[in-house]
Write a protein that holds these residues in place. Sequence first.
Motif, PDB file in Angstrom:
ATOM      1  N   PHE A   1      26.670  31.378  -9.669  1.00  0.00           N
ATOM      2  CA  PHE A   1      25.352  30.840  -9.372  1.00  0.00           C
ATOM      3  C   PHE A   1      25.405  29.326  -9.359  1.00  0.00           C
ATOM      4  N   TRP A   2      24.574  28.737  -8.516  1.00  0.00           N
ATOM      5  CA  TRP A   2      24.505  27.289  -8.362  1.00  0.00           C
ATOM      6  C   TRP A   2      23.022  26.931  -8.368  1.00  0.00           C
ATOM      7  N   ILE A   3      22.576  26.363  -9.479  1.00  0.00           N
ATOM      8  CA  ILE A   3      21.191  25.903  -9.577  1.00  0.00           C
ATOM      9  C   ILE A   3      21.158  24.494  -9.006  1.00  0.00           C
ATOM     10  N   LYS A   4      20.452  24.331  -7.901  1.00  0.00           N
ATOM     11  CA  LYS A   4      20.437  23.048  -7.199  1.00  0.00           C
ATOM     12  C   LYS A   4      20.013  21.937  -8.154  1.00  0.00           C
ATOM     13  N   GLY A   5      20.867  20.921  -8.274  1.00  0.00           N
ATOM     14  CA  GLY A   5      20.582  19.759  -9.109  1.00  0.00           C
ATOM     15  C   GLY A   5      21.062  19.877 -10.536  1.00  0.00           C
ATOM     16  N   GLU A   6      21.679  20.992 -10.888  1.00  0.00           N
ATOM     17  CA  GLU A   6      22.123  21.192 -12.274  1.00  0.00           C
ATOM     18  C   GLU A   6      23.094  20.109 -12.735  1.00  0.00           C
ATOM     19  N   THR A   7      23.974  19.679 -11.851  1.00  0.00           N
ATOM     20  CA  THR A   7      24.914  18.616 -12.230  1.00  0.00           C
ATOM     21  C   THR A   7      24.533  17.264 -11.622  1.00  0.00           C
ATOM     22  N   SER A   8      23.950  17.259 -10.427  1.00  0.00           N
ATOM     23  CA  SER A   8      23.633  15.997  -9.742  1.00  0.00           C
ATOM     24  C   SER A   8      22.288  15.410 -10.146  1.00  0.00           C
ATOM     25  N   GLY A   9      21.380  16.258 -10.621  1.00  0.00           N
ATOM     26  CA  GLY A   9      20.027  15.815 -10.895  1.00  0.00           C
ATOM     27  C   GLY A   9      19.124  15.865  -9.674  1.00  0.00           C
ATOM     28  N   HIS A  10      19.679  16.248  -8.520  1.00  0.00           N
ATOM     29  CA  HIS A  10      18.924  16.330  -7.271  1.00  0.00           C
ATOM     30  C   HIS A  10      18.345  17.740  -7.143  1.00  0.00           C
ATOM     31  N   THR A  11      17.282  17.988  -7.889  1.00  0.00           N
ATOM     32  CA  THR A  11      16.744  19.328  -8.057  1.00  0.00           C
ATOM     33  C   THR A  11      15.841  19.764  -6.910  1.00  0.00           C
TER      34      THR A  11
ATOM     35  N   GLY B   1       7.871  19.210   6.017  1.00  0.00           N
ATOM     36  CA  GLY B   1       8.496  20.245   6.830  1.00  0.00           C
ATOM     37  C   GLY B   1       9.943  19.943   7.184  1.00  0.00           C
ATOM     38  N   GLU B   2      10.468  18.840   6.656  1.00  0.00           N
ATOM     39  CA  GLU B   2      11.852  18.460   6.952  1.00  0.00           C
ATOM     40  C   GLU B   2      12.815  19.545   6.477  1.00  0.00           C
ATOM     41  N   VAL B   3      13.759  19.931   7.349  1.00  0.00           N
ATOM     42  CA  VAL B   3      14.787  20.895   6.973  1.00  0.00           C
ATOM     43  C   VAL B   3      15.849  20.137   6.181  1.00  0.00           C
ATOM     44  N   LEU B   4      16.071  20.566   4.941  1.00  0.00           N
ATOM     45  CA  LEU B   4      16.967  19.841   4.044  1.00  0.00           C
ATOM     46  C   LEU B   4      18.383  20.397   4.034  1.00  0.00           C
ATOM     47  N   MET B   5      18.512  21.712   3.967  1.00  0.00           N
ATOM     48  CA  MET B   5      19.831  22.312   3.832  1.00  0.00           C
ATOM     49  C   MET B   5      19.757  23.811   4.053  1.00  0.00           C
ATOM     50  N   MET B   6      20.915  24.445   4.108  1.00  0.00           N
ATOM     51  CA  MET B   6      21.025  25.890   4.145  1.00  0.00           C
ATOM     52  C   MET B   6      22.109  26.273   3.154  1.00  0.00           C
ATOM     53  N   ALA B   7      21.847  27.304   2.391  1.00  0.00           N
ATOM     54  CA  ALA B   7      22.843  27.832   1.462  1.00  0.00           C
ATOM     55  C   ALA B   7      22.606  29.333   1.341  1.00  0.00           C
ATOM     56  N   TRP B   8      23.459  29.982   0.595  1.00  0.00           N
ATOM     57  CA  TRP B   8      23.413  31.437   0.480  1.00  0.00           C
ATOM     58  C   TRP B   8      22.833  31.870  -0.856  1.00  0.00           C
ATOM     59  N   MET B   9      22.168  33.012  -0.835  1.00  0.00           N
ATOM     60  CA  MET B   9      21.668  33.645  -2.052  1.00  0.00           C
ATOM     61  C   MET B   9      22.111  35.105  -2.057  1.00  0.00           C
TER      62      MET B   9
ATOM     63  N   ARG C   1      10.088  21.141  -3.574  1.00  0.00           N
ATOM     64  CA  ARG C   1       9.911  19.737  -3.939  1.00  0.00           C
ATOM     65  C   ARG C   1      11.307  19.233  -4.254  1.00  0.00           C
ATOM     66  N   GLN C   2      11.839  18.418  -3.374  1.00  0.00           N
ATOM     67  CA  GLN C   2      13.204  17.912  -3.508  1.00  0.00           C
ATOM     68  C   GLN C   2      13.196  16.611  -4.295  1.00  0.00           C
ATOM     69  N   GLU C   3      14.017  16.548  -5.310  1.00  0.00           N
ATOM     70  CA  GLU C   3      14.207  15.323  -6.090  1.00  0.00           C
ATOM     71  C   GLU C   3      15.552  14.739  -5.694  1.00  0.00           C
ATOM     72  N   GLY C   4      15.553  13.588  -5.051  1.00  0.00           N
ATOM     73  CA  GLY C   4      16.798  12.962  -4.605  1.00  0.00           C
ATOM     74  C   GLY C   4      17.321  13.612  -3.344  1.00  0.00           C
ATOM     75  N   PRO C   5      18.542  13.245  -2.938  1.00  0.00           N
ATOM     76  CA  PRO C   5      19.133  13.808  -1.722  1.00  0.00           C
ATOM     77  C   PRO C   5      19.401  15.305  -1.874  1.00  0.00           C
ATOM     78  N   ALA C   6      19.277  16.032  -0.777  1.00  0.00           N
ATOM     79  CA  ALA C   6      19.598  17.467  -0.788  1.00  0.00           C
ATOM     80  C   ALA C   6      21.063  17.706  -0.457  1.00  0.00           C
ATOM     81  N   CYS C   7      21.655  16.801   0.294  1.00  0.00           N
ATOM     82  CA  CYS C   7      23.029  16.991   0.778  1.00  0.00           C
ATOM     83  C   CYS C   7      24.056  16.414  -0.201  1.00  0.00           C
ATOM     84  N   HIS C   8      25.193  17.089  -0.296  1.00  0.00           N
ATOM     85  CA  HIS C   8      26.258  16.604  -1.174  1.00  0.00           C
ATOM     86  C   HIS C   8      26.871  15.289  -0.671  1.00  0.00           C
ATOM     87  N   THR C   9      26.550  14.884   0.577  1.00  0.00           N
ATOM     88  CA  THR C   9      27.018  13.602   1.107  1.00  0.00           C
ATOM     89  C   THR C   9      26.087  12.464   0.696  1.00  0.00           C
TER      90      THR C   9
END
Length: 118
Positions: A58-68, A26-34, A88-96
Amino acid sequence: MSFDPATLVYDANGLIPCIAQAEGTGEVLMMAWMNAQAVAKTLETGRVTYWSRSRQAFWIKGETSGHTQELVDLRVDCDRDCLLAVVRQEGPACHTNRRSCFYTSVVGDETELMAPMV
């Protein structure tokens, strides 16, 4: 019952906020726009797709970072003007490079970092 992204309530720019929440914890990971197309792409592919306001693309989460983010469930709030993506978060959700973007706590007039970089 069928779902049509056009039935959501978007802002003047055609965008709707989407909160990403970790499956299980239930951890809140991020907010973005759609926009409506990003909602449709997310539902079609199961890969969470946002709309980048800065790049106007469009920005597919993890497309460049691998953090899908793999979509588990997409939920609509009662006013139909905000989304919750259970992922299902793979790796960090935040760009930091932190698990969540919400790592700064404000207490009184002070801030405190709550999470180290991964």
